[in-house]
Write an enzyme that holds these catalytic residues in place. Structure first.
Site, PDB file in Angstrom:
ATOM      1  N   LYS A 176       1.160  -1.287   0.296  1.00  0.00           N
ATOM      2  CA  LYS A 176      -0.006  -0.047  -0.245  1.00  0.00           C
ATOM      3  C   LYS A 176       1.023   1.408  -0.037  1.00  0.00           C
ATOM      4  O   LYS A 176       1.256   1.771   1.321  1.00  0.00           O
ATOM      5  CB  LYS A 176      -0.596   0.292   1.455  1.00  0.00           C
ATOM      6  N   GLU A 210       9.199   1.630  10.808  1.00  0.00           N
ATOM      7  CA  GLU A 210      10.268   3.223  10.251  1.00  0.00           C
ATOM      8  C   GLU A 210       9.366   4.196  10.946  1.00  0.00           C
ATOM      9  O   GLU A 210       8.922   4.976   9.902  1.00  0.00           O
ATOM     10  CB  GLU A 210      11.212   2.662   9.226  1.00  0.00           C
ATOM     11  N   CYS A 218      13.287  11.361   6.541  1.00  0.00           N
ATOM     12  CA  CYS A 218      12.962  11.224   8.265  1.00  0.00           C
ATOM     13  C   CYS A 218      14.555  11.442   8.503  1.00  0.00           C
ATOM     14  O   CYS A 218      15.000  11.480   9.698  1.00  0.00           O
ATOM     15  CB  CYS A 218      12.452   9.794   8.047  1.00  0.00           C
ATOM     16  N   GLU A 247       8.551  16.510  15.561  1.00  0.00           N
ATOM     17  CA  GLU A 247       8.940  16.908  13.918  1.00  0.00           C
ATOM     18  C   GLU A 247       7.868  17.586  12.967  1.00  0.00           C
ATOM     19  O   GLU A 247       6.810  17.173  12.856  1.00  0.00           O
ATOM     20  CB  GLU A 247       8.977  15.233  13.266  1.00  0.00           C
TER      21      GLU A 247
HETATM   22  P1  NDP Z   1       1.847   8.675   7.847  1.00  0.00           P
HETATM   23  O1  NDP Z   1       2.033   7.838   9.047  1.00  0.00           O
HETATM   24  O2  NDP Z   1       0.625   9.413   8.120  1.00  0.00           O
HETATM   25  O3  NDP Z   1       1.481   7.328   6.650  1.00  0.00           O
HETATM   26  C1  NDP Z   1       2.220   6.053   6.198  1.00  0.00           C
HETATM   27  C2  NDP Z   1       1.544   5.550   5.132  1.00  0.00           C
HETATM   28  O4  NDP Z   1       0.629   4.977   6.700  1.00  0.00           O
HETATM   29  C3  NDP Z   1       0.764   5.778   4.249  1.00  0.00           C
HETATM   30  O5  NDP Z   1       0.727   4.847   3.473  1.00  0.00           O
HETATM   31  C4  NDP Z   1      -0.230   5.959   5.124  1.00  0.00           C
HETATM   32  O6  NDP Z   1      -1.770   6.098   4.212  1.00  0.00           O
HETATM   33  C5  NDP Z   1      -0.867   4.757   5.703  1.00  0.00           C
HETATM   34  N1  NDP Z   1      -1.450   4.688   6.491  1.00  0.00           N
HETATM   35  C6  NDP Z   1      -2.330   5.522   7.698  1.00  0.00           C
HETATM   36  N2  NDP Z   1      -3.031   5.443   8.599  1.00  0.00           N
HETATM   37  C7  NDP Z   1      -3.000   4.178   8.444  1.00  0.00           C
HETATM   38  C8  NDP Z   1      -3.313   2.900   9.605  1.00  0.00           C
HETATM   39  N3  NDP Z   1      -4.934   3.591  10.391  1.00  0.00           N
HETATM   40  N4  NDP Z   1      -3.046   1.570   9.424  1.00  0.00           N
HETATM   41  C9  NDP Z   1      -2.204   1.131   8.386  1.00  0.00           C
HETATM   42  N5  NDP Z   1      -1.989   2.117   8.111  1.00  0.00           N
HETATM   43  C10 NDP Z   1      -1.969   3.833   7.927  1.00  0.00           C
HETATM   44  O7  NDP Z   1       3.048   9.267   7.095  1.00  0.00           O
HETATM   45  P2  NDP Z   1       3.173   9.876   6.591  1.00  0.00           P
HETATM   46  O8  NDP Z   1       2.943   9.778   5.060  1.00  0.00           O
HETATM   47  O9  NDP Z   1       2.595  11.609   6.791  1.00  0.00           O
HETATM   48  O10 NDP Z   1       4.702  10.060   6.067  1.00  0.00           O
HETATM   49  C11 NDP Z   1       5.850  10.948   7.076  1.00  0.00           C
HETATM   50  C12 NDP Z   1       5.984   9.728   8.191  1.00  0.00           C
HETATM   51  O11 NDP Z   1       7.194   9.037   7.885  1.00  0.00           O
HETATM   52  C13 NDP Z   1       7.513  11.256   8.894  1.00  0.00           C
HETATM   53  O12 NDP Z   1       7.253  10.770   9.823  1.00  0.00           O
HETATM   54  C14 NDP Z   1       8.617  10.466   8.892  1.00  0.00           C
HETATM   55  O13 NDP Z   1       9.729  11.013   9.417  1.00  0.00           O
HETATM   56  C15 NDP Z   1       8.480   9.371   8.349  1.00  0.00           C
HETATM   57  N6  NDP Z   1       9.151   8.801   7.286  1.00  0.00           N
HETATM   58  C16 NDP Z   1      10.195   7.168   8.492  1.00  0.00           C
HETATM   59  C17 NDP Z   1      11.161   6.825   8.041  1.00  0.00           C
HETATM   60  C18 NDP Z   1      12.218   5.953   8.594  1.00  0.00           C
HETATM   61  O14 NDP Z   1      12.979   4.921   7.981  1.00  0.00           O
HETATM   62  N7  NDP Z   1      12.227   6.342   9.704  1.00  0.00           N
HETATM   63  C19 NDP Z   1      11.497   7.437   6.040  1.00  0.00           C
HETATM   64  C20 NDP Z   1      10.375   8.315   5.494  1.00  0.00           C
HETATM   65  C21 NDP Z   1       9.670   8.761   6.427  1.00  0.00           C
HETATM   66  P3  NDP Z   1      -2.505   7.253   3.729  1.00  0.00           P
HETATM   67  O15 NDP Z   1      -0.843   7.934   3.097  1.00  0.00           O
HETATM   68  O16 NDP Z   1      -3.031   7.280   2.285  1.00  0.00           O
HETATM   69  O17 NDP Z   1      -3.074   8.071   4.577  1.00  0.00           O
END
Ligand code: NDP
Length: 484
Positions: free
Chosen positions: A176, A251, A285, A387
């Protein structure tokens, strides 16, 4: 395949299909604010089809062997490479990042993820143990069907970073991508059948995290989930998955320090802090959003840093000289602007930036924020603790190594840090004391894909990268017999 836009489709059982509900939602180009595609609003019924298809394909994919799987993954990488400019353009339009960044980093690294893990999969093996009484060996066996959930900041790069080790280790995948940036995952899925990927091995479901993401997390026939995203979402997934004792890799977010000592190479540390702060509009991130500078050089560093940040070109992501493009969405732009307001309420002084940027021409309605540098805030305030995930950095002076380490470690996060010093003993000492999954010395975001990658504290659970990823996606079974 040169055009994109229109209806995105799910990829289930080797077919591009509409969501069973027939419902879609809008996908925007954040650089213009215009809707340019429709995203399937998938739900549990689509997931059921995907899970069934994946389970039907699981034994065949597992038994095919690593070499044959690698050949298919390389073929997929070849097909993507032939269309690299289309993928780069799609990533740029979908995410708002500069085309040059998508073409130079996101897409080549995505292709490389497939190739790297395809090859690594052929080297993956169990262990052997001999004693006077017994001979034991282990098998690394795939789960069968696993899920990957990835974010919007590096859409295809992080999508493939999870998908590739899952496939290489013999699993079928339900993947997804983020609803905000679905396009390149869709384009990739459209090539999978041509690459020879058997039906059901790769399934890509688009839709809202709260709906299809949550359905994936709680599905009883998906025993392992690899997630990258925010800490709050990750915690929810961890809780939901624990009810079924699923294996989870998380992550999560970061609030990474860039630590500059008074003996650092001046030009390199300026350049490094700028890259770490503003690459991809600060939406990585690993970005260094807290810049700690030793007090003797603080003023000189600050003044030159601010002068350099003023020169960062921000605007149309398609323009070749653009270094910073649009924020990923209006909602995210507003969140980041809210943090800039908060920083001022907390007593911070904005040295440069601080505003939405209105870009003339075709991007007049786009979601741009100026690169922003703030000083005068204590380490414990919200601006320095939470963040922001945008082009916003703070500057903080520190006295000595002890204080640098104390400030660096003062948040709930522990993902990444960079240290800038010409004293290698100091670099090693400080690197050992900083609580983060990776510490760079005199560089930033340099990655060897074989190394472990992940966060401490609230930045994550587990490690990805190299063999760690293959280990995550497999169960290790011990087989023991009496010694001959
Ligand atoms: P989110 O946590 O909002 O979303 C990440 C993914 O999870 C998306 O595909 C999202 O779908 C999905 N998602 C959201 N809600 C749910 C749920 N209840 N159950 C299952 N899946 C769900 O993060 P962002 O997309 O806003 O990304 C930014 C964040 O990611 C930042 O905090 C960043 O630091 C972190 N990040 C961490 C990295 C690492 O390697 N540690 C690398 C890159 C980013 P949808 O978008 O469709 O809501």
């Amino acid at each position: 395949m040169t055009a994109f836009g229109g209806n995105i489709r799910n990829y289930i059982g080797g077919q591009l299909v509409d969501p069973l509900s027939g419902k879609y939602f809008d996908c925007e180009n954040p650089a213009t604010g215009a809707v340019y595609a429709q995203v399937p609003d998938s739900d549990a019924r689509d997931l059921e089809l995907a899970v069934t298809a994946a389970h039907d394909a699981a034994a065949g994919w597992r038994d095919m062997g690593a070499q044959a799987r690698a050949a298919i993954m390389h073929k997929l990488a070849d097909l993507m490479e032939q269309r690299i400019d289309d993928f780069a353009m799609a990533e740029c339009v979908d995410n708002g990042k500069p085309l040059s960044l998508a073409r130079g980093m996101d897409i080549p690294r995505s292709i490389n993820n497939l190739r790297f893990f395809a090859d690594l999969g052929t080297q993956f093996r169990g262990q052997e143990f001999t004693s006077e009484k017994s001979f034991s060996y282990t098998l690394r066996q795939p789960y069968g069907v696993v899920a990957t959930i990835s974010p919007w900041n590096l859409p295809l790069l992080l999508f493939t970073w999870k998908l590739a080790p899952a496939l290489a280790s013999g699993n079928c995948v339900i993947a997804k991508p983020s609803e905000v940036t679905p396009m390149t995952a869709y384009l990739m899925s459209a090539l999978a059948t041509e690459a020879g990927c058997p039906a059901g091995v790769l399934n890509v479901l688009h839709g809202r995290g709260a709906q299809i993401g949550a359905a994936i997390t709680s599905h009883p026939r998906i025993p392992a989930i690899s997630f990258t995203g925010g800490t709050v979402t990750g915690r929810g997934i961890y809780q939901a998955a624990s009810a079924q004792l699923k294996k989870v890799s998380l992550e999560l977010g970061g609030k990474n320090p860039t630590v500059i000592f008074d003996d650092a190479n001046h030009d390199l540390s300026l350049q490094g802090a700028k890259m770490a702060g503003f690459t991809n509009q600060g939406q990585i991130c690993l970005c260094g959003s807290r810049i700690l500078v030793q007090q003797d050089i603080y003023k000189k560093f600050r003044d030159e840093f601010v002068a350099q940040v003023k020169e960062i070109s921000i605007g149309d992501p398609l323009a070749p000289d653009t270094l910073m493009g649009a924020m990923v969405s209006k909602q995210h732009m507003e969140k980041v602007l809210g943090y800039i307001d908060l920083a001022q309420q907390e007593g911070g002084k904005i040295l440069v930036g601080g505003n939405r940027r209105i870009v003339q021409g075709r991007c007049a309605n786009g979601y741009f924020i100026e690169p922003t540098v703030i000083e005068g805030l204590p380490a414990q305030c919200r601006t320095n603790q939470e963040e922001i995930f945008g082009p916003v950095v703070t500057l903080m002076p520190f006295r000595d190594e002890d204080e640098a380490v104390e400030i660096a470690n003062s948040t709930q996060y522990g993902l990444a840090a960079s240290i800038w010093t010409e004293n290698s003993d100091r670099a090693k000492r400080v690197a050992a004391r900083i609580d983060s999954g990776i510490v760079w010395i005199n560089c930033w975001n340099m990655r060897d894909l074989r190394t472990p990658f992940g966060g401490m504290k609230n930045s994550g659970v587990g490690r990805e990268g190299g063999m760690h990823a293959l280990e995550f996606f497999t169960e290790e079974k011990t087989i023991c017999r009496p010694a001959a």
